[in-house]
Design an enzyme around this catalytic site. Structure first.
Site, PDB file in Angstrom:
ATOM      1  N   THR A 126       0.654  -1.358  -0.368  1.00 20.87           N
ATOM      2  CA  THR A 126       0.428  -0.288  -0.273  1.00 20.87           C
ATOM      3  C   THR A 126       0.354   1.234   0.309  1.00 20.87           C
ATOM      4  O   THR A 126       1.828   0.932   0.910  1.00 20.87           O
ATOM      5  CB  THR A 126      -0.721  -0.162   1.175  1.00 20.87           C
ATOM      6  OG1 THR A 126      -1.658  -1.121   1.156  1.00 20.87           O
ATOM      7  CG2 THR A 126      -1.982   1.064   1.007  1.00 20.87           C
ATOM      8  N   SER A 132      -6.563   0.006  -2.901  1.00 17.26           N
ATOM      9  CA  SER A 132      -7.060  -1.025  -3.607  1.00 17.26           C
ATOM     10  C   SER A 132      -6.520  -1.023  -4.812  1.00 17.26           C
ATOM     11  O   SER A 132      -6.580  -1.816  -5.592  1.00 17.26           O
ATOM     12  CB  SER A 132      -8.694  -0.677  -3.529  1.00 17.26           C
ATOM     13  OG  SER A 132      -9.323  -0.473  -2.459  1.00 17.26           O
ATOM     14  N   GLU A 374      -5.503  -5.599   3.727  1.00 12.78           N
ATOM     15  CA  GLU A 374      -5.939  -7.064   3.171  1.00 12.78           C
ATOM     16  C   GLU A 374      -7.341  -6.866   1.662  1.00 12.78           C
ATOM     17  O   GLU A 374      -7.695  -8.445   1.355  1.00 12.78           O
ATOM     18  CB  GLU A 374      -6.390  -8.141   3.704  1.00 12.78           C
ATOM     19  CG  GLU A 374      -4.601  -8.558   4.546  1.00 12.78           C
ATOM     20  CD  GLU A 374      -4.468  -9.651   4.599  1.00 12.78           C
ATOM     21  OE1 GLU A 374      -3.942 -10.515   4.171  1.00 12.78           O
ATOM     22  OE2 GLU A 374      -2.745  -9.454   5.522  1.00 12.78           O
ATOM     23  N   GLU A 378     -15.260  -3.707  -0.213  1.00  9.58           N
ATOM     24  CA  GLU A 378     -15.980  -3.306  -1.782  1.00  9.58           C
ATOM     25  C   GLU A 378     -15.331  -4.358  -2.519  1.00  9.58           C
ATOM     26  O   GLU A 378     -16.121  -4.584  -3.791  1.00  9.58           O
ATOM     27  CB  GLU A 378     -15.782  -1.799  -1.951  1.00  9.58           C
ATOM     28  CG  GLU A 378     -17.105  -0.980  -1.223  1.00  9.58           C
ATOM     29  CD  GLU A 378     -16.066  -0.834   0.066  1.00  9.58           C
ATOM     30  OE1 GLU A 378     -15.353  -0.957   0.470  1.00  9.58           O
ATOM     31  OE2 GLU A 378     -18.112  -0.475   1.213  1.00  9.58           O
TER      32      GLU A 378
HETATM   33  C1  LIG Z   1      -3.977  -0.589  10.324  1.00  4.50           C
HETATM   34  C2  LIG Z   1      -3.972  -0.943   9.055  1.00  4.50           C
HETATM   35  C3  LIG Z   1      -2.594  -2.479   8.820  1.00  4.50           C
HETATM   36  C4  LIG Z   1      -2.574  -2.207   7.351  1.00  4.50           C
HETATM   37  N1  LIG Z   1      -1.676  -3.860   6.874  1.00  4.50           N
HETATM   38  C5  LIG Z   1      -1.178  -4.002   5.900  1.00  4.50           C
HETATM   39  C6  LIG Z   1       0.432  -3.954   5.648  1.00  4.50           C
HETATM   40  O1  LIG Z   1       0.976  -4.325   6.279  1.00  4.50           O
HETATM   41  N2  LIG Z   1       0.649  -3.918   4.169  1.00  4.50           N
HETATM   42  C7  LIG Z   1       0.178  -3.221   3.290  1.00  4.50           C
HETATM   43  O2  LIG Z   1       0.710  -3.352   1.845  1.00  4.50           O
HETATM   44  N3  LIG Z   1      -0.349  -3.114   3.686  1.00  4.50           N
HETATM   45  C8  LIG Z   1      -1.254  -2.551   4.652  1.00  4.50           C
HETATM   46  N4  LIG Z   1      -2.664  -2.098   4.974  1.00  4.50           N
HETATM   47  C9  LIG Z   1      -3.232  -0.868   3.723  1.00  4.50           C
HETATM   48  C10 LIG Z   1      -4.562  -1.859   3.302  1.00  4.50           C
HETATM   49  O3  LIG Z   1      -4.452  -3.100   2.485  1.00  4.50           O
HETATM   50  C11 LIG Z   1      -5.572  -0.392   2.407  1.00  4.50           C
HETATM   51  O4  LIG Z   1      -5.904   0.347   3.698  1.00  4.50           O
HETATM   52  C12 LIG Z   1      -6.518  -1.154   1.782  1.00  4.50           C
HETATM   53  O5  LIG Z   1      -6.376  -1.790   0.677  1.00  4.50           O
HETATM   54  C13 LIG Z   1      -7.600  -0.012   1.409  1.00  4.50           C
HETATM   55  O6  LIG Z   1      -6.265   0.736   1.049  1.00  4.50           O
HETATM   56  P1  LIG Z   1      -7.070   2.294   0.602  1.00  4.50           P
HETATM   57  O7  LIG Z   1      -6.224   2.626   2.112  1.00  4.50           O
HETATM   58  O8  LIG Z   1      -5.602   2.990  -0.007  1.00  4.50           O
HETATM   59  O9  LIG Z   1      -8.304   2.796   0.427  1.00  4.50           O
HETATM   60  P2  LIG Z   1      -8.867   3.188  -0.729  1.00  4.50           P
HETATM   61  O10 LIG Z   1      -8.448   1.873  -2.294  1.00  4.50           O
HETATM   62  O11 LIG Z   1      -8.582   4.724  -1.549  1.00  4.50           O
HETATM   63  O12 LIG Z   1     -10.696   3.177  -0.832  1.00  4.50           O
HETATM   64  C14 LIG Z   1     -11.318   4.088  -0.370  1.00  4.50           C
HETATM   65  C15 LIG Z   1     -12.641   3.499  -0.056  1.00  4.50           C
HETATM   66  O13 LIG Z   1     -13.347   3.524  -2.137  1.00  4.50           O
HETATM   67  C16 LIG Z   1     -13.556   1.929  -2.164  1.00  4.50           C
HETATM   68  N5  LIG Z   1     -13.028   1.410  -3.004  1.00  4.50           N
HETATM   69  C17 LIG Z   1     -11.870   1.835  -4.049  1.00  4.50           C
HETATM   70  N6  LIG Z   1     -11.999   1.061  -5.031  1.00  4.50           N
HETATM   71  C18 LIG Z   1     -12.997   0.720  -5.551  1.00  4.50           C
HETATM   72  C19 LIG Z   1     -13.403   0.013  -6.628  1.00  4.50           C
HETATM   73  N7  LIG Z   1     -12.513  -0.094  -7.530  1.00  4.50           N
HETATM   74  N8  LIG Z   1     -15.037  -0.327  -6.288  1.00  4.50           N
HETATM   75  C20 LIG Z   1     -15.163   0.362  -5.578  1.00  4.50           C
HETATM   76  N9  LIG Z   1     -14.971   0.446  -4.446  1.00  4.50           N
HETATM   77  C21 LIG Z   1     -13.809   0.920  -4.276  1.00  4.50           C
HETATM   78  C22 LIG Z   1     -13.247   1.234  -1.456  1.00  4.50           C
HETATM   79  O14 LIG Z   1     -13.447   0.077  -0.179  1.00  4.50           O
HETATM   80  C23 LIG Z   1     -12.954   1.782   0.087  1.00  4.50           C
HETATM   81  O15 LIG Z   1     -14.393   1.978   0.697  1.00  4.50           O
HETATM   82  C24 LIG Z   1      -3.256  -1.681   6.121  1.00  4.50           C
HETATM   83  C25 LIG Z   1      -4.310  -1.447   7.074  1.00  4.50           C
HETATM   84  C26 LIG Z   1      -4.870  -0.581   7.928  1.00  4.50           C
HETATM   85  C27 LIG Z   1      -5.535   0.360   8.135  1.00  4.50           C
END
Ligand SMILES: Cc1cc2nc3c(=O)[nH]c(=O)nc-3n(C[C@H](O)[C@H](O)[C@H](O)COP(=O)(O)OP(=O)(O)OC[C@H]3O[C@@H](n4cnc5c(N)ncnc54)[C@H](O)[C@@H]3O)c2cc1C
Length: 393
Positions: A126, A132, A374, A378
């Site tokens: 990320t 996502s 993970e 959505e």
């Molecule tokens: C405490 C914590 C630990 C984590 N640990 C790790 C780790 O060890 N390694 C790592 O790589 N990541 C890690 N993550 C990251 C996590 O996997 C991401 O936060 C998650 O995948 C969502 O990505 P984003 O936060 O950029 O949200 P975004 O992708 O920006 O999404 C924002 C919103 O839009 C929605 N959305 C986005 N795209 C679409 C679509 N195509 N269709 C419908 N809805 C959509 C999402 O579902 C969400 O509701 C961690 C996150 C947290 C909070």
């Protein structure tokens, strides 16, 4: 067809439950308040064999099945979600990619300490602009004079900044393909590499005991042999890693629901209002009955997916597509049920449910991220819908 785990799995569950009840439960509230990552207890988890459950014996592991790992995550998660995610990330994101894609030399270098739980590894996919949409990674790695030079940043990376973190594996653009798309590869960055900066931890609303940091890379240099797996396969490798991770997060959610259920049954039998225990009121008892339904349904979905993974590993015919769908279904249902379960549990506890003194309050704060990490809910719905043949974007 059987709907129960083997006697060996249940015996193992009892061992992990005992450890969780004695080594974690009495301290979890205090660690949570202090945002304290208990290195000694994490290493005790290693000594108990939890980090090495699925690793081969040659690296110090037990060569066990994925179902056992889910049992361990569920039982830790029942008393504390942060300790459950620490194990889940240590194995799923730390050990597994090295085990699956590493060269023998990489495995010999990193795995013995990780498998023993003496050290931890993280995985950075990320980024500020790529969650996502993980393929939108901006971090770059360029091969210069036999070294990868890494520039960019990652965010929300679990187990990346503890005092026992030995390495973080990151995805990075290593070139552009003929069709103009990004070539994404995976590079291993040992802790302490100059230019690899672990930024201060996040101020989270939950999972306060677990370690999560943003990372930045400013000309961080590592030898060319720190490429993990095939050049250009980094994104594909990570997506495969996430399938297992989804089942493991589902197990973590099952633990949370079971924790809510156990706390509620005890409390509803003890707490007196209007001349009797609140559990004799249908308004309370029926909500607790719903928790039992959620626990059972989530557990069945989780262990069905885990059994599919174990069958695949044993060479039995389960299609990858079937497993992916089972993983998404389990993760979606269990994580959303977990959030609902904490809402019910805090309601059953009334005002006390709003007080940090009671574990259900911590579980309430911890639950939300299960619907995000993970792969968000959505994203799971999108994957399930695609699997059904729907033309969803
Ligand atoms: C405490 C914590 C630990 C984590 N640990 C790790 C780790 O060890 N390694 C790592 O790589 N990541 C890690 N993550 C990251 C996590 O996997 C991401 O936060 C998650 O995948 C969502 O990505 P984003 O936060 O950029 O949200 P975004 O992708 O920006 O999404 C924002 C919103 O839009 C929605 N959305 C986005 N795209 C679409 C679509 N195509 N269709 C419908 N809805 C959509 C999402 O579902 C969400 O509701 C961690 C996150 C947290 C909070």
């Amino acid at each position: 067809m059987t709907f129960s785990l083997s006697p060996e799995h249940e015996q193992f569950r009892a061992v992990v439950r005992d450890f969780a009840e004695h080594a974690i439960a009495p301290h979890a509230a205090e660690w949570d308040r202090a945002h304290h990552f208990p290195v000694d207890v994490v290493q005790q988890m290693g000594e108990l064999g939890l980090m090495g459950l699925t690793a081969p014996e040659e690296y110090g592991g037990a060569d066990g099945d994925f179902t056992s790992l889910c049992v361990a995550i569920e039982e830790l998660g029942r008393v504390d979600q942060s300790m459950g995610i620490t194990l889940e990330a240590a194995v799923g994101l730390g050990i597994n990619p090295i085990l699956t894609y590493g060269t023998e030399e990489q495995k010999q270098t990193w795995l013995p300490d990780l498998v023993a739980g003496r050290r931890l590894a993280g995985f950075g996919l990320t980024e500020p602009g790529a969650g996502s949409d993980a393929g939108a990674t901006r971090t770059r790695a360029e091969l210069v004079d036999g070294e990868w030079v890494v520039n960019g940043s990652k965010q929300f990376i679990t187990n990346s900044g503890t005092e026992i973190t030995s390495v973080v594996t990151v995805t990075a653009r290593t070139g552009t393909r003929a069709d103009g798309s990004a070539e994404i590869s995976t590079i291993m960055l040992p802790a302490g590499t100059p230019g690899f900066v672990v930024e201060p931890p996040y101020d989270k609303i939950g999972w306060n005991i677990s370690d999560t940091h943003p990372l930045s890379f400013d000309d961080a240099r590592v030898p060319a042999d720190h490429l993990l797996g095939e050049r250009g396969r980094g994104y594909a490798q990570f997506l495969a890693t996430l399938d297992d991770g989804r089942v493991a997060i589902s197990a973590l959610a099952v633990g949370l629901i079971q924790g809510c259920l156990d706390h509620c049954v005890t409390y509803a039998n003890e707490r007196q209002t209007m001349g009797g225990p609140i559990g004799r009121k249908q308004g309370v008892a029926f909500q607790i009955a719903d928790l039992e339904v959620m626990a059972q349904a989530s557990r069945l979905l989780t262990y069905k997916a885990a059994a599919m993974k174990d069958a695949m590993m044993a060479g039995r015919s389960v299609s990858v597509g079937e497993f992916k769908r089972a993983a998404s279904v389990a993760k979606l249902y269990s994580s959303e049920s977990a959030v609902t379960a904490t809402r019910i549990a805090t309601q059953v506890f009334g005002g006390y449910g709003f007080m940090e003194e009671y574990p259900v309050a911590r579980l309430y704060r911890d639950a939300k991220v299960l619907e995000i990490g993970e792969g968000t809910s959505e994203v799971q719905r999108m994957l399930i819908a695609r699997g059904l043949g729907l033309p969803v974007e």
